[in-house]
Design a protein around this motif. Structure first.
Motif, short mmCIF file in Angstrom:
data_model
loop_
_atom_site.label_atom_id
_atom_site.label_comp_id
_atom_site.label_asym_id
_atom_site.label_seq_id
_atom_site.Cartn_x
_atom_site.Cartn_y
_atom_site.Cartn_z
N GLY A 501 0.82 -1.21 0.00
CA GLY A 501 0.00 0.00 0.00
C GLY A 501 0.85 1.25 0.00
N ALA A 502 1.91 1.25 0.83
CA ALA A 502 2.82 2.40 0.86
C ALA A 502 3.53 2.56 -0.47
CB ALA A 502 3.83 2.23 1.99
N SER A 503 3.94 1.42 -1.06
CA SER A 503 4.62 1.48 -2.36
C SER A 503 3.70 2.02 -3.43
CB SER A 503 5.09 0.07 -2.74
OG SER A 503 5.64 0.06 -4.04
N THR A 504 2.44 1.62 -3.42
CA THR A 504 1.48 2.11 -4.41
C THR A 504 1.30 3.63 -4.31
OG1 THR A 504 0.29 0.00 -4.37
CG2 THR A 504 -0.89 1.91 -5.25
N ALA A 505 1.14 4.11 -3.06
CA ALA A 505 0.94 5.55 -2.86
C ALA A 505 2.19 6.34 -3.25
CB ALA A 505 0.57 5.82 -1.40
N THR A 506 3.37 5.80 -2.87
CA THR A 506 4.62 6.50 -3.17
C THR A 506 4.86 6.62 -4.67
OG1 THR A 506 5.63 5.77 -1.09
CG2 THR A 506 7.12 6.48 -2.84
N PHE A 507 4.70 5.51 -5.38
CA PHE A 507 4.97 5.54 -6.81
C PHE A 507 3.87 6.27 -7.58
CE2 PHE A 507 7.84 1.99 -5.74
CZ PHE A 507 8.98 2.46 -6.38
N LEU A 508 2.67 6.34 -7.01
CA LEU A 508 1.64 7.16 -7.63
C LEU A 508 2.04 8.63 -7.56
CD1 LEU A 508 -1.19 7.50 -8.89
CD2 LEU A 508 -2.11 7.64 -6.55
N TYR A 509 2.61 9.04 -6.43
CA TYR A 509 3.04 10.43 -6.27
C TYR A 509 4.26 10.74 -7.16
CZ TYR A 509 4.78 14.76 -4.26
OH TYR A 509 5.22 16.05 -4.09
N THR A 510 5.31 9.88 -7.07
CA THR A 510 6.52 10.16 -7.84
C THR A 510 6.32 9.99 -9.34
OG1 THR A 510 7.28 7.88 -7.55
CG2 THR A 510 8.00 9.50 -5.92
N GLY A 511 5.39 9.10 -9.71
CA GLY A 511 5.17 8.86 -11.13
C GLY A 511 4.20 9.82 -11.77
N PHE A 512 3.11 10.14 -11.06
CA PHE A 512 2.08 10.99 -11.66
C PHE A 512 2.19 12.43 -11.19
CE2 PHE A 512 -2.17 12.91 -11.68
CZ PHE A 512 -2.44 12.85 -13.04
N VAL A 513 2.04 12.65 -9.87
CA VAL A 513 2.02 14.03 -9.36
C VAL A 513 3.35 14.72 -9.62
CG1 VAL A 513 1.65 15.47 -7.34
CG2 VAL A 513 0.33 13.37 -7.62
N TRP A 514 4.45 14.17 -9.05
CA TRP A 514 5.74 14.82 -9.24
C TRP A 514 6.22 14.68 -10.69
CZ3 TRP A 514 8.98 18.35 -8.34
CH2 TRP A 514 10.29 18.28 -8.80
N GLY A 515 5.96 13.54 -11.31
CA GLY A 515 6.40 13.35 -12.69
C GLY A 515 5.84 14.40 -13.62
N ARG A 516 4.53 14.65 -13.55
CA ARG A 516 3.92 15.67 -14.41
C ARG A 516 4.37 17.07 -14.00
NH1 ARG A 516 3.49 11.59 -16.45
NH2 ARG A 516 1.68 10.58 -17.40
N TRP A 517 4.55 17.26 -12.70
CA TRP A 517 5.00 18.54 -12.19
C TRP A 517 6.39 18.87 -12.74
CZ3 TRP A 517 4.97 19.71 -6.18
CH2 TRP A 517 5.29 21.04 -5.98
N GLU A 518 7.32 17.93 -12.60
CA GLU A 518 8.68 18.15 -13.07
C GLU A 518 8.73 18.39 -14.57
OE1 GLU A 518 12.96 16.06 -12.28
OE2 GLU A 518 11.38 14.77 -13.08
#
Length: 546
Positions: A501-518
């Motif tokens: 669950g933690a891995s899913t939330a973390t990679f959702l943030y780094t892949g989608f939120v931060w990824g699109r942001w960057e």
């Protein structure tokens, strides 16, 4: 812009500036408390005018330094950015009139947790001081991103671009600029070239030490590397270098040059009245009572209560050509020895110290003086007929001079980066050589940014795929736990489920939120540079054909 009757030997004719990465991380940094106290005592016994510190992470350490130096550096500011702070602090002898932090838009990735850049939010600290001769001086203190691979220096390039733009804005307000800190970049790197060619900054150490950026052959001794090449980090003379995994080629060259003090003249001369002086009302009133009104000038230096007021100076009636010139006369690496009574260095960096003089500008040529007088006469005549004067004169007409407008800067003879060409359609344009250097720097930066944008996109997609895989595994584990045969397996299922669950939330943030942001920020910086490159190329063509 100078005060009347200020002699050449006036103490404010010299400006002493220090930058130092003090390596003050809590828990991680060795001997931190002893070193910070030693640094504070050293600064208290010095006569610096401006001190910029980096990696002063612990606020209690800032308070220790502030208390020690309050007599000779009474004005200070600690800057807060990110979750863990910026680690930046500025101390000065001169009154502050503004202060702000400029967090860098791109500052590491949340996926690189151990690097820490994302969580501390790398930034540039900015203050504006009132100097009795120069007027407003804008000071920048920064600590750029650390240790990225070559293709990931894109973040450092974006940081230098953001800082250079802010510096240009300050110079456009008629301010002198000092920009310093730990830039974590070698002298030949793109981030440093960006600051010099786009921000029009001059490297103080390079301006007085002509060997600063030359090829290191034959290899210098560690002592020669400090004196001739300004190596401030990873020096064999630093006790903390022994425990670091420093490449042999770096040690062989005597270390790395990562710390700089840059400066530049203002881009325009301000004609409205400026604030020049500072009076401490409480000390002045007490001195008046005891000394018959003459004690205000005898108040001990640094004895400020913070209840004073600014004094308005005379309006600037001359052009930028008559403004004082900031010139570096000495720059050296210092604090290279051991802490008194100890067996370790002051920090894992050495400090950089530069001394500047404030010179009167050369007298104007007779033709220029006559032209200025004609412009002033034309202005005074026309102002009686029409109170409106355009702020930006037409390019085909001579510049109009009046007390409410500004005039654009003339070239600084000391700066290798600014050489204005009168034939350019821009009011202040660099020479062909300078513009070529700038366009080459921007092209190189764009190549790195475009490459890293592709890397960022692939990394983002990989994290999203990992997120999807973790989610599928979590669902499968949840369903499978209903049929697990042994009760003792339940805690294991719960633990693995929590990790998934933690891995899913973390990679959702780094892949989608931060990824699109960057990627969005990278595109924004890229488009800004592309526009600047097109303008620089047009100016090159115009200057070449002129």
């Amino acid at each position: 812009m100078s005060l009347p009757n200020d002699p050449s030997d006036h103490p404010d004719r010299t400006l002493k500036v220090l930058t130092f990465n003090v390596w003050g991380l809590a828990i991680v940094s060795k001997d931190r408390q002893v070193r910070i106290k030693a640094i504070a005592e050293y600064l208290a016994s010095s006569n610096y005018d401006i001190v910029c510190l980096q990696e002063l992470w612990v606020y209690k350490d800032f308070e220790i330094v502030r208390e020690k130096v309050r007599r000779n550096l009474p004005f200070s500011r600690f800057f807060h950015t990110g979750a863990l702070g910026s680690g930046l602090a500025i101390f000065t002898r001169f009154p502050l009139i503004s202060a702000q932090a400029l967090p860098y838009s791109l500052s590491g990735s949340p996926a690189q947790a151990f690097a820490g850049d994302f969580f501390v939010k790398k930034a540039a600290a900015n203050i504006v001081i009132i100097h009795p001769i120069l007027g407003e001086v804008e000071i920048w203190n920064t600590h750029a991103r650390e240790h990225p691979p070559d293709t990931r220096q894109a973040h450092r390039i974006a940081q230098s671009w953001q800082l250079a733009n802010a510096i240009k804005n300050g110079a456009a307000k008629g301010r002198y600029i000092l920009a310093m800190g730990d830039f974590n970049s070698q002298p030949w790197s793109i981030p440093i070239a960006m600051l010099k060619n786009h921000g029009n900054l001059t490297d103080s150490f390079e301006s007085v030490t002509k060997t600063a950026n030359m090829d290191l052959s034959p290899q210098p001794t560690p002592e020669e590397a400090l004196k001739s090449y300004g190596m401030t980090c990873d020096s064999p003379l630093n006790t903390y270098s022994a425990g670091k995994p420093i490449p042999g080629n770096v040690l062989g060259k005597g270390g790395k040059r990562l710390d700089y003090i840059f400066f530049r003249q203002p881009a325009i001369a301000r004609r409205r009245p400026l604030v020049w002086g500072y009076r401490d009302e409480e000390n002045e009133s007490e001195a008046d009572k005891t000394n018959g009104g003459e004690g205000a000038d005898e108040v001990e230096l640094g004895d400020f209560t913070g209840k004073g007021h600014m004094e308005v100076g005379k309006p600037i009636t001359a052009s930028i050509a008559k403004a004082p010139k900031l010139k570096c006369i000495n720059s050296e690496v210092i604090l290279t020895g051991l802490v008194p009574g100890q067996s370790f260095s002051y920090s894992d960096h050495f400090a950089l110290f530069s001394t500047f003089t404030i010179d009167d500008p050369p007298s104007q040529p007779p033709q220029q003086k006559q032209q200025n007088q004609q412009n002033q006469q034309t202005t005074s005549t026309s102002s009686s007929d029409n109170s409106f004067t355009p702020l930006v004169p037409l390019i085909t007409e001579p510049e109009q001079i009046n007390p409410t407008t500004t005039t654009f800067a003339q070239p600084s003879p000391e700066s290798p980066n600014i050489n204005y060409a009168p034939s350019s359609p821009r009011t202040s344009t660099s020479s062909t050589a300078a513009m070529t250097a700038k366009s080459n720097t921007v092209r190189s930066a764009l190549d790195v940014l475009r490459l890293y944008t592709r890397i960022s996109n692939r990394t983002s997609n990989f994290h999203l795929k990992t997120c999807l895989g973790s989610l599928i595994a979590l669902i499968a584990l949840t369903i499978g736990s209903a049929w697990q045969p042994k009760s003792w397996l339940q805690p294991i299922f719960s633990l693995v489920g929590g990790l998934l669950g933690a891995s899913t939330a973390t990679f959702l943030y780094t892949g989608f939120v931060w990824g699109r942001w960057e990627q969005g920020l990278l595109v924004e910086v890229t488009e800004e540079m592309e526009l600047e490159l097109r303008v620089a190329e047009m100016e090159e063509r115009i200057n070449t054909s002129a």
